[in-house]
Design a protein around this motif. Structure first.
Motif, short mmCIF file in Angstrom:
data_model
loop_
_atom_site.label_atom_id
_atom_site.label_comp_id
_atom_site.label_asym_id
_atom_site.label_seq_id
_atom_site.Cartn_x
_atom_site.Cartn_y
_atom_site.Cartn_z
N MET A 26 0.55 -1.23 0.10
CA MET A 26 0.07 0.03 0.22
C MET A 26 0.93 1.16 -0.17
SD MET A 26 -3.03 1.15 0.14
CE MET A 26 -4.24 2.34 0.49
N SER A 27 1.96 1.32 0.70
CA SER A 27 2.62 2.37 0.93
C SER A 27 3.32 2.86 -0.60
CB SER A 27 3.95 2.36 1.96
OG SER A 27 3.16 2.15 3.09
N GLU A 28 3.90 1.83 -1.23
CA GLU A 28 4.48 1.94 -2.49
C GLU A 28 3.39 2.64 -3.54
OE1 GLU A 28 4.65 -1.02 -1.05
OE2 GLU A 28 6.82 -1.29 -0.43
N LEU A 29 2.19 2.06 -3.36
CA LEU A 29 1.21 2.62 -4.13
C LEU A 29 1.16 4.19 -3.73
CD1 LEU A 29 -1.09 2.13 -5.92
CD2 LEU A 29 -2.69 1.50 -4.30
N LEU A 30 1.28 4.45 -2.66
CA LEU A 30 1.06 6.19 -2.26
C LEU A 30 2.26 6.83 -3.14
CD1 LEU A 30 0.42 6.69 1.14
CD2 LEU A 30 -0.87 7.64 -0.52
N LEU A 31 3.24 6.26 -2.98
CA LEU A 31 4.52 7.14 -3.87
C LEU A 31 4.49 7.11 -5.27
CD1 LEU A 31 7.74 5.66 -1.78
CD2 LEU A 31 6.49 7.91 -1.65
N LYS A 32 3.84 5.92 -5.68
CA LYS A 32 3.38 5.74 -7.29
C LYS A 32 2.44 6.94 -7.57
CE LYS A 32 3.70 4.34 -11.48
NZ LYS A 32 4.65 4.58 -12.22
N GLN A 33 1.51 6.86 -6.54
CA GLN A 33 0.22 7.86 -6.98
C GLN A 33 0.98 9.46 -6.66
OE1 GLN A 33 -2.57 6.55 -7.95
NE2 GLN A 33 -3.36 8.86 -7.97
N PHE A 34 1.80 9.70 -5.98
CA PHE A 34 2.73 10.81 -5.92
C PHE A 34 3.21 11.18 -7.15
CE2 PHE A 34 2.49 11.76 -1.09
CZ PHE A 34 2.07 12.95 -1.45
N GLU A 35 3.98 10.01 -7.80
CA GLU A 35 4.67 10.31 -8.89
C GLU A 35 3.83 10.61 -10.13
OE1 GLU A 35 7.64 7.39 -12.02
OE2 GLU A 35 6.74 6.82 -9.69
N VAL A 36 2.75 10.02 -10.35
CA VAL A 36 1.74 10.24 -11.31
C VAL A 36 0.84 11.48 -11.19
CG1 VAL A 36 -0.41 9.56 -12.27
CG2 VAL A 36 1.22 7.59 -11.70
N ALA A 37 0.61 11.98 -9.93
CA ALA A 37 -0.19 13.16 -9.65
C ALA A 37 0.79 14.31 -9.96
CB ALA A 37 -0.71 13.18 -8.45
N ARG A 38 1.73 14.33 -9.54
CA ARG A 38 3.00 15.35 -9.39
C ARG A 38 3.50 15.44 -10.96
NH1 ARG A 38 6.02 18.58 -5.71
NH2 ARG A 38 3.83 18.37 -4.68
N GLY A 39 3.55 14.47 -11.67
CA GLY A 39 3.74 14.43 -13.06
C GLY A 39 2.95 14.98 -13.95
N ASN A 40 1.64 14.73 -13.69
CA ASN A 40 0.52 15.56 -14.48
C ASN A 40 0.33 16.98 -14.02
OD1 ASN A 40 -0.37 13.32 -15.87
ND2 ASN A 40 -1.78 12.58 -14.31
N PHE A 41 0.73 17.18 -12.83
CA PHE A 41 0.69 18.83 -12.37
C PHE A 41 1.74 19.38 -13.14
CE2 PHE A 41 1.50 22.17 -9.58
CZ PHE A 41 0.40 22.60 -9.04
N ILE A 42 3.19 18.89 -13.13
CA ILE A 42 4.20 19.89 -13.78
C ILE A 42 3.82 19.70 -15.16
CG2 ILE A 42 6.67 19.37 -14.36
CD1 ILE A 42 6.96 18.21 -11.47
N LYS A 43 3.45 18.45 -15.83
CA LYS A 43 3.23 18.68 -17.14
C LYS A 43 2.13 19.82 -17.71
CE LYS A 43 2.68 14.57 -18.74
NZ LYS A 43 2.00 13.51 -19.20
N SER A 44 1.11 19.91 -16.77
CA SER A 44 -0.21 20.85 -17.07
C SER A 44 0.31 22.28 -16.83
CB SER A 44 -1.28 20.49 -16.14
OG SER A 44 -1.83 19.26 -16.30
N ILE A 45 1.17 22.41 -15.80
CA ILE A 45 1.57 23.88 -15.63
C ILE A 45 2.63 24.52 -16.52
CG2 ILE A 45 0.80 23.98 -13.07
CD1 ILE A 45 3.44 23.55 -12.04
N GLU A 46 3.46 23.66 -17.02
CA GLU A 46 4.39 23.99 -17.88
C GLU A 46 3.90 24.39 -19.23
OE1 GLU A 46 8.65 21.67 -16.48
OE2 GLU A 46 7.22 20.65 -17.75
N LYS A 47 2.70 24.12 -19.74
CA LYS A 47 2.10 24.29 -20.78
C LYS A 47 1.31 25.59 -20.77
CE LYS A 47 1.34 19.46 -22.45
NZ LYS A 47 0.47 18.49 -22.67
N ILE A 48 1.23 25.94 -19.75
CA ILE A 48 0.39 27.26 -19.67
C ILE A 48 1.04 28.57 -19.99
CG2 ILE A 48 -0.84 28.85 -17.69
CD1 ILE A 48 -1.34 26.37 -16.28
N PRO A 49 0.63 29.38 -20.98
CA PRO A 49 1.22 30.50 -21.35
C PRO A 49 1.54 31.46 -20.17
CG PRO A 49 -0.67 30.12 -22.61
CD PRO A 49 -0.86 29.11 -21.42
#
Length: 152
Positions: A1-24
């Motif tokens: 379960m704990s490894e799943l939390l770290l994976k969830q952070f990785e995915v959520a943060r990756g999406n967050f970064i990808k999204s904000i880097e595309k904002i003009p």
């Protein structure tokens, strides 16, 4: 379960970064009518709150300047900012660095009980899950703001 939390952070943060880097750039500091905050603020808020929840900022973490609590903490808004605030580029760099530190959190620590319940969480893992939910909530706010700003 704990490894799943770290994976969830990785995915959520990756999406967050990808999204904000595309904002003009021209959309980052637009304050929409009826809203207290800008995309720039949301980015700093996600960074600051994650640092508070996961690393004990500002008392136990020195990775961010202490004034981030006054700039991006709960109840703050860009209308109250002083002249100098960190750039979005600086904040993105700090978010990326924080992501690396999150991935280094020992998985055993997620089962540790908090000294006292906080935000309905009794363990560090529950608090970490709340931090992920918080980040995704603000990503939704950013996405909506971006659409409204760019489609005026």
């Amino acid at each position: 379960m704990s490894e799943l939390l770290l994976k969830q952070f990785e995915v959520a943060r990756g999406n967050f970064i990808k999204s904000i880097e595309k904002i003009p750039n021209e959309a980052l500091d637009v304050q929409l009518e009826g809203l207290n905050n800008t995309i720039h603020w949301h980015i700093g808020h996600v960074l600051t709150v994650a640092e508070m929840m996961l690393f004990g900022f500002p008392k136990r973490s020195t990775y961010l300047p202490e004034n981030y609590v006054q700039l991006f903490g709960n109840g703050t808004k860009p209308a109250d900012w002083p002249e100098e605030v960190p750039s979005v580029e600086t904040l993105i760099g700090q978010i990326k660095e924080q992501s690396s530190r999150i991935q280094e959190i020992p998985v055993d620590s997620f089962t540790e009980k908090l000294p006292k319940p906080f935000l309905g969480s009794e363990t560090f893992g529950e608090l970490a899950f709340f931090a992920i939910s918080h980040e995704l909530h603000h990503l939704g706010q950013i996405h909506t703001s971006k659409l409204l700003i760019l489609n005026k």
